[in-house]
Design a protein around this motif. Structure first.
Motif, mmCIF file in Angstrom:
data_model
loop_
_atom_site.group_PDB
_atom_site.id
_atom_site.type_symbol
_atom_site.label_atom_id
_atom_site.label_comp_id
_atom_site.label_asym_id
_atom_site.label_seq_id
_atom_site.Cartn_x
_atom_site.Cartn_y
_atom_site.Cartn_z
ATOM 1 N N VAL A 414 0.852 -1.199 0.000
ATOM 2 C CA VAL A 414 0.000 0.000 0.000
ATOM 3 C C VAL A 414 0.886 1.247 0.000
ATOM 4 N N GLU A 415 1.923 1.208 0.830
ATOM 5 C CA GLU A 415 2.889 2.320 0.894
ATOM 6 C C GLU A 415 3.560 2.518 -0.476
ATOM 7 N N LEU A 416 3.981 1.417 -1.084
ATOM 8 C CA LEU A 416 4.715 1.504 -2.349
ATOM 9 C C LEU A 416 3.839 1.987 -3.506
ATOM 10 N N VAL A 417 2.595 1.515 -3.588
ATOM 11 C CA VAL A 417 1.766 1.951 -4.724
ATOM 12 C C VAL A 417 1.485 3.454 -4.624
ATOM 13 N N LYS A 418 1.395 3.950 -3.391
ATOM 14 C CA LYS A 418 1.195 5.395 -3.229
ATOM 15 C C LYS A 418 2.465 6.150 -3.640
ATOM 16 N N GLU A 419 3.607 5.641 -3.170
ATOM 17 C CA GLU A 419 4.899 6.269 -3.444
ATOM 18 C C GLU A 419 5.175 6.302 -4.953
ATOM 19 N N LYS A 420 4.865 5.189 -5.616
ATOM 20 C CA LYS A 420 5.188 5.069 -7.036
ATOM 21 C C LYS A 420 4.056 5.561 -7.932
ATOM 22 N N GLY A 443 -5.793 6.692 0.717
ATOM 23 C CA GLY A 443 -5.200 7.545 -0.314
ATOM 24 C C GLY A 443 -4.592 6.788 -1.475
ATOM 25 N N VAL A 444 -5.057 5.565 -1.715
ATOM 26 C CA VAL A 444 -4.594 4.829 -2.892
ATOM 27 C C VAL A 444 -5.449 5.280 -4.086
#
Lengths: 521, 521
Positions: A414-420, A443-444
């Motif tokens: 979840v963190e990574l899809v937001k970051e990327k 926030g995705v």
């Protein structure tokens, strides 16, 4: 401040913090007066219908509630004023749509019956006993193989198994006992759609519904491969999408064999010709709309090259090459690469690791803008291969994730899809226990998608937006606007194209909101 | 390192990071050789049964799969070797258990028939047409009101509606047409349980299942209130829990009226007498087990004082006071305070804000250790009152959250429950689309709980641990150990008591693991 007041202040702050990552939070802060008024009207309409439609019993419907499983409730949805308003809403882009399942089955059957080359066969003569389990096969045949003997009927006791019969004749000679031509249409429709009894009863498991799903695509294949049908089919898909308020499309086309079947019944039409037909139709429709002063309503359509997870490592090589060739010839049309098919039973992404890494490297060396746009995590499994596809989709640099149902289990992902900036392409036929609220509150980014609407009958995106709206007391019109905008923002369009598309969207949105406020909708 | 090797290294790191917050991650690092071997054996058994039991068709079961809805699969679960092993597993504490629904219905009916004071009545004579919809009412009557006329039968056409009939006689005079005494038992059982057809068919919505649920508690009330039944009932609950490997209990007792009904049929037994009976039984069982050298198997039981969300602001005042009085008299027995009933239709926590704040203040002033242990978020709603109960539960300082099904939607609340050490009491009858994997991967503490097992037939906690194990490829024996330990760690025991309970747990765990490894289980 009394203890109670202090509590209520703390509570409001907590709720705001909890919802701070939502796409509608920032939009609400810059909303126009008309938008705020429209938001109120929509919420009032929703509340009224929640009482009048979704809190009462309806004959033939077990357990009505807002956001209930779509197949059982479609006839109720259609009557809803809220739904009628949403059919007029500009939807932005449709980013997850399998071309094979984008046109209403009735329309497809009308196209089919008009093609004298289309033939049908079955493994055994149809009877009242076997008709529910026998599946037909279709094919466009060359003229010299057309069946001309009038004796052949799929329902005749002397039908020779696996004999091709002209489609129109098969329909006309369908026995009265099986309902005649209407019985024929009902049978074909049943093999191409999923009904509520199958979805929530007999086939109510991931395995069973995929079996039905796969059988539909097998049955349909013979029609979808036939170029003369494809032309009208693609046109109808785009036109009906535009009528539903969709202004941009990225459709997945399944390239599972090297050639399509031409009007002459020969399977010798290369993929590039199919792509050129697609382009021609897109351009025709753009021109038509522009001529009518409706240029804002359609920005175009692109293709996500899709092949199947059923292929072996050797078989799939040709398709990687084919995809690169098509991208080189049609850089503006080929949007990305994907693998399709049941993740729970076919090969996981990691199986194709070596060729995928090689493909990615070649794409980079050639300087192509050809991202992976993978299906991943379309599963109820926990730690299963399908669930773990999410790790690989992210590590391989997927631009978006198709479905990603199980993403919400994975805090790091979840963190990574937001970051990327990876968006999730979601379909939303039933809302309870659906992860959409988790994605929104975290926030995705999400692109609402219809996936395979012809199979379920939820044509366009109005049903999807409707479900999102009615099943939640947080979601409102502003949420829908945010989702529509995200479907443009997370498309494969260039920055300049996105800016144009969003400007067009805003113009239409303003008109839409005004029509809600002045009651002309 | 080749590109592929580098990829696989990055992949392993990503998966580890994604699972770093799980309760089994740290436990695996300190696992003994025997534990690691037992983990392997359990995973192998699971994989074998996934093929042999959960991937084949079973007569009368639609769509079998591991972790499927419990009611349809109980007979398959019971035959599983894995389940049989889990029945021997030490489970730690049972923290969410409504006393009214903790004992097998057959056992309860045996207790009932032995009580001459128990009477039954119905609003209309029973017939084959109405038996499925008519609900009975029970009451313990004073001796002078005992019905002695043998003419009265619930199934006789001359039955006078709402006339009390002795329970045993009602059973014996149940008409042959309605199945005689066995038909009577089946009818009563049906009013006290939920069957698969109701759960997944006729009552398959939140509203409908709650209606059935509520009717069960209403029917049961007359039995649960009757002290002579309560004594044997509580004993059976604790004994059967201990047999299932549960070593500590916090049970919710519903205090919905001021008095229980005594052996003399008078409704004049105050709550304190009920609590004293509870304490006496707990102490008897502890003594019995200690005498058998089984002291590690039971650390005791406490009561979560529960009243109903149906009460008005005025009605509920008495119960706040009553709870405080009981806590003052029995500080070691009263573990906390809760409100029960359907969150989706009854009052939300915010409705009681003023009295709840006042109650909390009084508890503080009196220096009592009497936390809120609220039901909250037991809903499919998004932003609904039931969903928003989670905000209030957390703000009001709840020690744990009952169910918290919708917690995973709320990023800020997930953060807060971790920060504040609030555990989630979860039941797990069906695993697909269940939020448990999200909670585990996000490091939220969970106490597996059976909730109302008498209604569904999942007595004890073995079924819950089984579902958690089979429906996931991440969860293993170590996960179950972590969950069992958390159920002690998040209990209301003192630190010293927890240390003792955990030490006892570890002794039993070691023996359990050894018996898996040496195959004696």
């Amino acid at each position: 401040m009394s203890e109670q007041e202090a509590y209520l202040t703390a509570r409001a702050k907590l709720i705001a913090e909890d919802r701070a990552q939502r796409l509608d939070s920032s939009l609400l802060q810059v909303a126009s007066a008309a938008e705020l008024r429209a938001e109120e009207i929509i919420r009032a309409t929703k509340a009224a219908e929640d009482k009048a439609i979704w809190s009462v019993e309806h004959e033939g419907v077990t357990n009505t509630f807002a956001g209930m499983q779509f197949l059982s409730a479609k006839h109720l949805v259609i009557k809803s004023k809220l739904f009628q308003i949403l059919t007029k809403m500009p939807k932005g882009g449709l980013l997850h749509a399998h071309l094979d399942a984008m046109v209403d089955v009735d329309f497809l059957l009308k196209l089919t019956v008009a093609q004298p080359a289309i033939h049908i066969r079955v493994p055994v003569a149809l009877t009242p006993e076997n008709i529910k389990s026998v599946l037909p096969e279709f094919r466009g045949l060359p003229a010299n193989e057309f069946t001309t003997t009038s004796a052949q009927s799929l329902t005749a006791s002397d039908y020779v198994p696996q004999t091709w019969v002209n489609y129109k004749r098969a329909r006309e000679t369908f026995s009265d006992e099986l309902g005649g031509p209407e019985g024929f249409d009902a049978w074909i429709t049943g093999t191409l759609t999923i009904n509520p009894n199958e979805a929530y009863g007999t086939h109510n498991s991931v395995l069973k519904i995929w079996e039905k799903f796969a059988s539909i695509f097998v049955v349909k294949r013979g029609l979808a491969l036939f170029i003369p049908i494809a032309v009208d089919y693609i046109r109808e898909f785009i036109r009906s999408s535009v009528e539903d308020g969709i202004s941009y499309i990225e459709t997945r086309i399944g390239f599972f064999s090297e050639y399509f079947v031409g009007a002459d019944g020969q399977q010798n039409v290369p993929h590039r010709e199919y792509v050129m037909i697609f382009e021609r139709i897109v351009n025709e429709i753009k021109a038509e709309l522009a001529a009518q002063g409706r240029g804002d309503e359609f920005q175009g359509a692109r293709i996500i090259y899709s092949t199947t997870r059923a292929f072996s490592l050797e078989e799939i090589e040709w398709y990687f090459e084919d995809c690169i060739r098509l991208k080189q010839e049609f850089p503006h049309l080929i949007a990305g690469f994907d693998l399709v098919g049941n993740e729970n039973t076919l090969h996981p992404l990691i199986y194709y690791l070596e060729p995928l890494l090689r493909f990615r490297k070649r794409v980079e060396e050639l300087g192509l803008d050809l991202p992976f746009i993978f299906h991943a995590g379309e599963t109820l499994g926990d730690g299963s291969e399908a669930d773990c596809n999410l790790y690989d989709a992210v590590l391989l640099g997927t631009k978006r994730i198709g479905h990603g149902f199980s993403l919400v289990k994975h805090p790091k992902l979840v963190e990574l899809v937001k970051e990327k900036g990876i968006a999730i392409e979601r379909l939303t036929s039933s809302m309870p226990a659906h992860p959409l609220p988790i994605l929104l509150n975290n926030g995705v980014s999400v692109a609402l998608s219809s996936d395979d609407p012809a199979i379920f009958g939820n044509m366009g995106l109005s049903y999807d937006f409707f479900q999102v709206l009615v099943a939640s007391e947080v979601n409102g019109l502003t949420t829908l606007k945010g989702l529509a905008r995200q479907s443009v923002e997370y498309s494969t369009l260039t920055s300049a194209q996105k800016a144009d598309a969003l400007a067009a969207f805003e113009r239409r949105w303003t008109a839409f909101v005004d029509s809600i406020v002045d009651g002309t909708i």
